[in-house]
Design an enzyme around this catalytic site. Structure first.
Site, PDB file in Angstrom:
ATOM      1  N   TYR A  41      74.739  55.256 100.629  1.00 51.40           N
ATOM      2  CA  TYR A  41      75.062  54.632 101.915  1.00 51.40           C
ATOM      3  C   TYR A  41      73.917  53.777 102.451  1.00 51.40           C
ATOM      4  O   TYR A  41      73.856  53.521 103.661  1.00 51.40           O
ATOM      5  CB  TYR A  41      75.436  55.717 102.925  1.00 51.40           C
ATOM      6  CG  TYR A  41      76.850  56.258 102.748  1.00 51.40           C
ATOM      7  CD1 TYR A  41      77.961  55.409 102.756  1.00 51.40           C
ATOM      8  CD2 TYR A  41      77.088  57.625 102.616  1.00 51.40           C
ATOM      9  CE1 TYR A  41      79.250  55.906 102.625  1.00 51.40           C
ATOM     10  CE2 TYR A  41      78.381  58.128 102.479  1.00 51.40           C
ATOM     11  CZ  TYR A  41      79.456  57.255 102.493  1.00 51.40           C
ATOM     12  OH  TYR A  41      80.740  57.734 102.375  1.00 51.40           O
ATOM     13  N   HIS A  65      86.749  57.261 100.125  1.00 47.04           N
ATOM     14  CA  HIS A  65      85.874  56.089 100.034  1.00 47.04           C
ATOM     15  C   HIS A  65      86.370  55.227  98.895  1.00 47.04           C
ATOM     16  O   HIS A  65      86.781  55.751  97.855  1.00 47.04           O
ATOM     17  CB  HIS A  65      84.425  56.520  99.733  1.00 47.04           C
ATOM     18  CG  HIS A  65      83.544  55.363  99.336  1.00 47.04           C
ATOM     19  ND1 HIS A  65      82.843  54.624 100.253  1.00 47.04           N
ATOM     20  CD2 HIS A  65      83.310  54.793  98.120  1.00 47.04           C
ATOM     21  CE1 HIS A  65      82.196  53.642  99.615  1.00 47.04           C
ATOM     22  NE2 HIS A  65      82.454  53.727  98.323  1.00 47.04           N
TER      23      HIS A  65
END
Ligand code: DAT
Ligand code: MG
Length: 140
Positions: A52, A118
């Site tokens: 991330y 995701h």
């Protein structure tokens, strides 16, 4: 001609915890995508921070890292024509409350953090994310 490509999908902790793995994998298979690799894992903090890193500095970054490392997840490498954008469409908007009817996040998402799945958003990010989750030996 569309180019065959691959993407990374993660079934996030809320998906695994609620027993939604089969249902969500089924949607991708039914759509005709090929599963090139698949595994259950628990992300380390280090991997999550790298995964991330594009969100570093944003107000939700720490919560995001805490959440994705909070329990087991399932990683999928999916292959197919246009797979990146098709998966993104099937997932729906980031916030389940705003996700289009019939999308995975609309159907299963709890909130903007616990949003169930995701999916990589570009070829470049897919390759980066796949290398964090999978080793060569995971591709059978
Ligand atoms: P997406 O997962 O749709 O690609 P993103 O890349 O903008 O969305 O953000 C990555 C993840 O971060 C997202 O799935 C959930 C979390 N997130 C994004 N925006 C957030 C916000 N405003 N508050 C809390 N979490 C957020
Ligand atoms: Mg994203």
């Amino acid at each position: 001609m569309e180019q065959e490509m691959r993407t990374l999908v993660l079934l996030k902790p809320d998906a695994v915890q609620r027993g939604l793995v089969g249902e969500i994998v089924y949607r991708f298979e039914k759509k005709g995508m090929k599963i090139a690799a698949m595994k259950m894992l628990r992300m380390t903090k280090g991997s999550a921070e790298e995964f991330y890193s594009v969100h570093e500095g944003k107000p939700f970054y720490n919560g995001l890292v805490d959440y994705i490392t909070s329990g087991p997840i399932v990683g999928l490498c999916l292959e197919g024509e246009n797979v990146i954008s098709i998966v993104r469409t099937m997932m729906g908007k980031t916030n389940p409350a705003e996700a289009e009817k019939g999308t995975i996040r609309a159907d299963y998402g709890i909130d903007i953090g616990k949003n169930t799945v995701h999916g990589s958003d570009s070829i470049e990010n897919a390759e980066k994310e796949l290398s964090i989750v999978f080793d060569e030996a995971d591709f059978v």
